[in-house]
Write a protein that holds these residues in place. Sequence first.
Motif, PDB file in Angstrom:
ATOM      1  N   TRP A  93      18.618   1.417  -0.469  1.00 48.89           N
ATOM      2  CA  TRP A  93      18.327   2.825  -0.188  1.00 48.89           C
ATOM      3  C   TRP A  93      17.122   3.278  -1.011  1.00 48.89           C
ATOM      4  O   TRP A  93      16.245   3.980  -0.504  1.00 48.89           O
ATOM      5  CB  TRP A  93      19.565   3.688  -0.503  1.00 48.89           C
ATOM      6  N   GLU A  94      17.060   2.896  -2.297  1.00 46.63           N
ATOM      7  CA  GLU A  94      15.920   3.250  -3.160  1.00 46.63           C
ATOM      8  C   GLU A  94      14.620   2.676  -2.586  1.00 46.63           C
ATOM      9  O   GLU A  94      13.584   3.342  -2.606  1.00 46.63           O
ATOM     10  CB  GLU A  94      16.139   2.740  -4.582  1.00 46.63           C
ATOM     11  N   ARG A  95      14.684   1.472  -2.090  1.00 48.24           N
ATOM     12  CA  ARG A  95      13.500   0.869  -1.463  1.00 48.24           C
ATOM     13  C   ARG A  95      13.088   1.660  -0.226  1.00 48.24           C
ATOM     14  O   ARG A  95      11.902   1.926  -0.013  1.00 48.24           O
ATOM     15  CB  ARG A  95      13.786  -0.588  -1.074  1.00 48.24           C
ATOM     16  N   GLU A  96      14.066   2.019   0.589  1.00 49.98           N
ATOM     17  CA  GLU A  96      13.809   2.795   1.808  1.00 49.98           C
ATOM     18  C   GLU A  96      13.141   4.126   1.464  1.00 49.98           C
ATOM     19  O   GLU A  96      12.152   4.526   2.086  1.00 49.98           O
ATOM     20  CB  GLU A  96      15.122   3.032   2.550  1.00 49.98           C
ATOM     21  N   VAL A  97      13.670   4.814   0.453  1.00 41.10           N
ATOM     22  CA  VAL A  97      13.117   6.102   0.029  1.00 41.10           C
ATOM     23  C   VAL A  97      11.702   5.916  -0.517  1.00 41.10           C
ATOM     24  O   VAL A  97      10.787   6.684  -0.184  1.00 41.10           O
ATOM     25  CB  VAL A  97      14.038   6.772  -1.016  1.00 41.10           C
ATOM     26  N   TYR A  98      11.515   4.908  -1.350  1.00 40.16           N
ATOM     27  CA  TYR A  98      10.190   4.632  -1.915  1.00 40.16           C
ATOM     28  C   TYR A  98       9.163   4.432  -0.800  1.00 40.16           C
ATOM     29  O   TYR A  98       8.078   5.019  -0.824  1.00 40.16           O
ATOM     30  CB  TYR A  98      10.259   3.390  -2.816  1.00 40.16           C
ATOM     31  N   ILE A  99       9.518   3.607   0.171  1.00 37.48           N
ATOM     32  CA  ILE A  99       8.600   3.320   1.277  1.00 37.48           C
ATOM     33  C   ILE A  99       8.313   4.596   2.071  1.00 37.48           C
ATOM     34  O   ILE A  99       7.156   4.913   2.356  1.00 37.48           O
ATOM     35  CB  ILE A  99       9.172   2.203   2.178  1.00 37.48           C
ATOM     36  N   TYR A 105       1.983  10.077   4.462  1.00 32.22           N
ATOM     37  CA  TYR A 105       0.629  10.459   4.845  1.00 32.22           C
ATOM     38  C   TYR A 105      -0.109   9.242   5.366  1.00 32.22           C
ATOM     39  O   TYR A 105       0.205   8.108   5.038  1.00 32.22           O
ATOM     40  CB  TYR A 105      -0.113  11.042   3.638  1.00 32.22           C
ATOM     41  N   ARG A 106      -1.106   9.500   6.169  1.00 29.02           N
ATOM     42  CA  ARG A 106      -1.920   8.405   6.709  1.00 29.02           C
ATOM     43  C   ARG A 106      -2.719   7.797   5.554  1.00 29.02           C
ATOM     44  O   ARG A 106      -3.521   8.467   4.917  1.00 29.02           O
ATOM     45  CB  ARG A 106      -2.860   8.942   7.780  1.00 29.02           C
ATOM     46  N   ILE A 107      -2.450   6.520   5.310  1.00 37.21           N
ATOM     47  CA  ILE A 107      -3.177   5.799   4.261  1.00 37.21           C
ATOM     48  C   ILE A 107      -3.706   4.497   4.847  1.00 37.21           C
ATOM     49  O   ILE A 107      -3.242   4.036   5.894  1.00 37.21           O
ATOM     50  CB  ILE A 107      -2.297   5.529   3.012  1.00 37.21           C
ATOM     51  N   SER A 108      -4.630   3.906   4.159  1.00 35.98           N
ATOM     52  CA  SER A 108      -5.261   2.677   4.658  1.00 35.98           C
ATOM     53  C   SER A 108      -4.267   1.521   4.682  1.00 35.98           C
ATOM     54  O   SER A 108      -3.241   1.544   4.002  1.00 35.98           O
ATOM     55  CB  SER A 108      -6.449   2.305   3.770  1.00 35.98           C
ATOM     56  N   TRP A 109      -4.614   0.499   5.440  1.00 35.50           N
ATOM     57  CA  TRP A 109      -3.763  -0.683   5.504  1.00 35.50           C
ATOM     58  C   TRP A 109      -3.640  -1.305   4.113  1.00 35.50           C
ATOM     59  O   TRP A 109      -2.558  -1.727   3.706  1.00 35.50           O
ATOM     60  CB  TRP A 109      -4.346  -1.700   6.501  1.00 35.50           C
ATOM     61  N   SER A 158       6.531  -6.174  22.758  1.00 33.86           N
ATOM     62  CA  SER A 158       5.694  -5.843  21.613  1.00 33.86           C
ATOM     63  C   SER A 158       4.759  -4.677  21.935  1.00 33.86           C
ATOM     64  O   SER A 158       4.435  -3.880  21.068  1.00 33.86           O
ATOM     65  CB  SER A 158       4.914  -7.062  21.125  1.00 33.86           C
ATOM     66  N   LYS A 159       4.335  -4.534  23.182  1.00 34.95           N
ATOM     67  CA  LYS A 159       3.495  -3.408  23.584  1.00 34.95           C
ATOM     68  C   LYS A 159       4.284  -2.098  23.485  1.00 34.95           C
ATOM     69  O   LYS A 159       3.796  -1.100  22.961  1.00 34.95           O
ATOM     70  CB  LYS A 159       2.973  -3.634  24.998  1.00 34.95           C
ATOM     71  N   ILE A 160       5.520  -2.106  23.967  1.00 32.76           N
ATOM     72  CA  ILE A 160       6.371  -0.917  23.885  1.00 32.76           C
ATOM     73  C   ILE A 160       6.638  -0.569  22.424  1.00 32.76           C
ATOM     74  O   ILE A 160       6.586   0.596  22.034  1.00 32.76           O
ATOM     75  CB  ILE A 160       7.683  -1.141  24.666  1.00 32.76           C
ATOM     76  N   LYS A 161       6.912  -1.599  21.605  1.00 31.22           N
ATOM     77  CA  LYS A 161       7.152  -1.379  20.180  1.00 31.22           C
ATOM     78  C   LYS A 161       5.931  -0.728  19.536  1.00 31.22           C
ATOM     79  O   LYS A 161       6.050   0.184  18.722  1.00 31.22           O
ATOM     80  CB  LYS A 161       7.474  -2.721  19.514  1.00 31.22           C
ATOM     81  N   GLU A 162       4.741  -1.159  19.930  1.00 34.52           N
ATOM     82  CA  GLU A 162       3.500  -0.588  19.409  1.00 34.52           C
ATOM     83  C   GLU A 162       3.385   0.891  19.793  1.00 34.52           C
ATOM     84  O   GLU A 162       3.017   1.721  18.980  1.00 34.52           O
ATOM     85  CB  GLU A 162       2.313  -1.379  19.968  1.00 34.52           C
ATOM     86  N   TRP A 163       3.710   1.230  21.043  1.00 39.55           N
ATOM     87  CA  TRP A 163       3.610   2.611  21.500  1.00 39.55           C
ATOM     88  C   TRP A 163       4.591   3.516  20.755  1.00 39.55           C
ATOM     89  O   TRP A 163       4.297   4.676  20.500  1.00 39.55           O
ATOM     90  CB  TRP A 163       3.898   2.702  22.994  1.00 39.55           C
ATOM     91  N   LEU A 164       5.764   2.989  20.433  1.00 42.14           N
ATOM     92  CA  LEU A 164       6.801   3.792  19.800  1.00 42.14           C
ATOM     93  C   LEU A 164       6.705   3.854  18.284  1.00 42.14           C
ATOM     94  O   LEU A 164       7.394   4.649  17.658  1.00 42.14           O
ATOM     95  CB  LEU A 164       8.187   3.276  20.202  1.00 42.14           C
ATOM     96  N   ALA A 165       5.874   3.008  17.707  1.00 37.77           N
ATOM     97  CA  ALA A 165       5.744   2.986  16.256  1.00 37.77           C
ATOM     98  C   ALA A 165       5.171   4.306  15.766  1.00 37.77           C
ATOM     99  O   ALA A 165       4.236   4.855  16.335  1.00 37.77           O
ATOM    100  CB  ALA A 165       4.842   1.837  15.830  1.00 37.77           C
ATOM    101  N   PRO A 166       5.754   4.832  14.687  1.00 34.55           N
ATOM    102  CA  PRO A 166       5.227   6.101  14.158  1.00 34.55           C
ATOM    103  C   PRO A 166       3.830   5.893  13.567  1.00 34.55           C
ATOM    104  O   PRO A 166       3.563   4.863  12.977  1.00 34.55           O
ATOM    105  CB  PRO A 166       6.221   6.463  13.050  1.00 34.55           C
ATOM    106  N   PRO A 167       2.949   6.847  13.771  1.00 30.65           N
ATOM    107  CA  PRO A 167       1.609   6.714  13.185  1.00 30.65           C
ATOM    108  C   PRO A 167       1.684   6.827  11.672  1.00 30.65           C
ATOM    109  O   PRO A 167       2.479   7.597  11.143  1.00 30.65           O
ATOM    110  CB  PRO A 167       0.835   7.905  13.777  1.00 30.65           C
ATOM    111  N   LEU A 168       0.892   6.016  10.999  1.00 32.25           N
ATOM    112  CA  LEU A 168       0.881   6.053   9.526  1.00 32.25           C
ATOM    113  C   LEU A 168      -0.436   6.555   9.004  1.00 32.25           C
ATOM    114  O   LEU A 168      -1.434   6.466   9.532  1.00 32.25           O
ATOM    115  CB  LEU A 168       1.153   4.659   8.961  1.00 32.25           C
TER     116      LEU A 168
END
Length: 168
Positions: A93-99, A105-109, A158-168
């Motif tokens: 859970w701590e890892r999940e929260v940290y991530i 916010y949108r940050i670089s790769w 994988s295309k559908i997964k890409e479309w549904l992925a939240p923007p970072l």
Amino acid sequence: MDSFDHILNWKLKRGSHALPGKDGGTCINEAAIVAAGFPYRPVRAVETMPDCFSRPICRLAMLLNDEASDEQRQQLLPFVTRLACADTKQVEWEREVYIAQHLRYRISWQDRLEVLEGALGIGRQAYVLATEQVKSRLDAVQQSAKAPMSVADHLKFSKIKEWLAPPL
């Protein structure tokens, strides 16, 4: 990166792969499964990973793997041997929260790669695997491959997964 020379001939690729090719082409989580000593299997969702793998960390690794350029993706190779680090529910859970906090916010790769490093610093660390052991496991999968190059599994998925992925 010198300590990872044994896996530099492994090619991380986008998406899930039914079987790797002789190029060793898989996603980071598929390579991590083999490195940890499990039989090769495609990973379409982190919930199918063996129990010793941290779900939040593998989810972030999958996200980084799939959104990276081919060049960036190879920067994930040093993490292949570090994903088998599941811990208690509290630590996960701590890892999940940290991530989540660091990806609000949108940050670089490259900055997201640092988030992966930070998440790996929380809780139990993966057992250090002997270089020769990892090399022989990865080599065995490559040698048993029938095709010269791996092919992404379920291109539509994988295309559908890409479309549904939240923007970072």
